[in-house]
Design a protein around this motif. Structure first.
Motif, short mmCIF file in Angstrom:
data_model
loop_
_atom_site.label_atom_id
_atom_site.label_comp_id
_atom_site.label_asym_id
_atom_site.label_seq_id
_atom_site.Cartn_x
_atom_site.Cartn_y
_atom_site.Cartn_z
N ASN A 1 0.82 -1.21 0.00
CA ASN A 1 0.00 0.00 0.00
C ASN A 1 0.86 1.26 0.00
OD1 ASN A 1 -3.20 -0.13 0.41
ND2 ASN A 1 -2.28 -2.01 1.16
N MET A 2 2.03 1.18 0.60
CA MET A 2 2.93 2.34 0.58
C MET A 2 3.42 2.63 -0.84
SD MET A 2 5.21 2.17 4.07
CE MET A 2 4.46 2.48 5.68
N THR A 3 3.57 1.59 -1.66
CA THR A 3 3.95 1.84 -3.07
C THR A 3 2.83 2.60 -3.78
OG1 THR A 3 3.06 -0.25 -3.95
CG2 THR A 3 5.32 -0.29 -3.13
N THR A 4 1.58 2.27 -3.45
CA THR A 4 0.45 2.98 -4.04
C THR A 4 0.42 4.43 -3.58
OG1 THR A 4 -0.84 0.93 -4.08
CG2 THR A 4 -2.05 2.99 -4.34
N ILE A 5 0.67 4.63 -2.29
CA ILE A 5 0.71 5.99 -1.73
C ILE A 5 1.79 6.81 -2.43
CG2 ILE A 5 1.32 7.30 0.33
CD1 ILE A 5 -1.52 6.00 0.23
#
Length: 469
Positions: free
Chosen positions: A52-56
């Motif tokens: 999810n941090m990659t998406t952020i």
């Protein structure tokens, strides 16, 4: 009050991120994940958090390239892939999914209230009261929203930390359970639970639509979202360790409200009441974030003529009032549909996950497309390591969609519901774009044109020329 004082700081960005991410549906997923594999579920949570941090990171780069866009992902995808995938992904991946998941939240909240406070009223009445409160608060604008969100996020996270620590250090008044830390020693058994853990970290990007109201947005928006996700991971991990000491894994797995079960096992009736309070805070937090964020997104899409124009209209406090009311009403409808059914709640959570995952894939693809198309365009934030993180993000999300459930029958049903929904949206999107927007269905829109859509004159000029009606 000066203009600068009206701006949201880093703490507000974190609280908005935390607001939608920590929710009662997350506590249900947390209980199911931990109940299926044990404490090792924390490993799956860390993997899901990093994905999810990659998406952020991708959404932060898109926001840096196209700042102050109220439509967020809709406008990014419009500039990269054209109106067809934009409309499908935003209506399906964001509007339907978010409204549905908030309805589930409200349903879980109503169940918690009805079982803890046995009044002679239908449980759905609790949902109606909460929906009314959140709607009115949001109609007062971003200042009211920020104040409500800060308090709720602080109390919610604080309660979960305290309850988790009490369980982790065996300080509860209930009986300590003797059970193994892990239900499996095979890492291959843990991998599928990453899809369950993914739901625990969905929604931090709701800061994007309100980024124009954030002080030093280029730093505070990405930093606030990442801090929010890391904070959630720590808090949920503490809860899992508390589960181990006071709640049998099988009971946790099969419970419709594992957080209430844990609270009662931990501190008796007082624990159940406390967890009910956490449920109240969670539904306020998630519904508040959803109503505020979706009304802003609908406003941005209406500016692009991708939704009826009424969604762009604002009240005297500059709040897109119709979007706030529309989203609130349909949250209540979905709450009614899932009221009292634990199977429906669990299924809708997984369906919502797939919708949301598809929109996240588009965010990564948008970054890759714009990196190639506009390599020298100024960006105040850029995803590190070139295309590596977006590609990892896409691969990880595709894997989770393929393994959304360990039950093959349920997995096929989730895929079927998702497929039918997107097929219907495809037909709707094709005709809306061709005959209402009067635009090429599959042709991307130049970046500067998408940015121009933020100005109300863009719509007026096209309407005057007879291009949009």
């Amino acid at each position: 009050m000066s203009e600068n004082e009206k701006k949201l700081g880093l703490h507000s960005v974190v609280s908005v991120s935390v607001g939608l991410v920590i929710a009662t549906s997350c506590l249900v997923s947390l209980g199911q994940g931990a109940g299926s594999v044990g404490v090792i579920f924390i490993v799956a949570m860390i993997v899901a958090c990093l994905l999810n941090m990659t998406t952020i990171a991708s959404l932060s780069e898109l926001n840096a390239l196209m700042p102050n866009t109220t439509g967020g992902l809709a406008q990014y995808t419009l500039a990269c892939m054209g109106p067809f995938p934009t409309l499908i992904s935003m209506v399906g991946g964001y509007l339907i999914c978010n409204i549905m998941s908030s309805g589930v939240e409200a349903s879980i909240f109503a169940y918690a209230m009805a079982t803890t406070i046995p009044l002679p009223i239908p449980s759905i009445v609790w949902t109606l009261i909460m929906t009314a409160i959140v709607t009115i608060a949001n109609l007062f604008g971003v200042d009211m929203f920020a104040k409500l969100q800060d308090v709720v996020a602080f109390l919610l996270v604080g309660s979960m930390v305290v309850l988790g620590l009490i369980g982790m250090f065996k300080l509860g008044t209930g009986q300590v359970v003797t059970q193994p830390y892990n239900m499996t020693t095979k890492f291959s058994d843990v991998i599928p639970t990453v899809a369950i853990a993914f739901w625990l970290f969905i929604g931090a990007e709701y800061v994007i639509p309100v980024s124009k109201n954030v002080k030093n947005a280029k730093r505070n928006v990405p930093l606030g979202m990442i801090i929010g996700l890391a904070l959630i991971c720590v808090v949920q991990s503490i809860m899992v360790l508390g589960f181990h000491n006071y709640t049998p894994w099988d009971d946790l797995l099969n419970s419709a409200a594992p957080h209430l079960l844990y609270g009662e096992n931990l501190l008796g009736k007082a624990g159940r009441i406390w967890m009910t309070i956490v449920s109240v805070l969670a539904v306020v937090s998630s519904q508040n974030s959803t109503v505020n964020g979706l009304s802003e997104i609908c406003q941005g899409m209406a500016k692009m003529n991708m939704m009826p124009r009424i969604f762009a209209k604002t009240n005297k406090r500059n709040v897109p009032w119709f979007g706030v009311i529309f989203v609130s009403v349909f949250i209540f409808v979905f709450a009614k549909l899932s009221d009292g059914s634990s199977d429906a709640i669990s299924f809708l959570i997984l369906v919502g996950s797939v919708f949301w995952m598809i929109s996240y894939i588009l965010a990564h693809m948008d970054v890759l497309i714009l990196r190639r198309r506009l390599p020298k365009a100024p960006r105040s934030f850029k995803v590190p390591l070139g295309p590596v993180l977006p590609v990892i993000g896409i691969a990880g999300i595709v894997y989770m969609i393929l393994n959304i459930s360990t039950d093959p029958v349920e997995r096929n049903m989730i895929w079927l519901v998702t497929g039918i929904t997107f097929a219907v949206l495809a037909v709707y999107s094709f005709f809306w774009i061709k005959f209402k927007m009067k635009m090429p269905v599959f042709k991307s829109v130049p970046l500067e044109k998408v940015m121009a859509m933020e100005n109300s004159m863009y719509y007026k000029i096209r309407k005057r020329r007879g291009i949009w009606r």
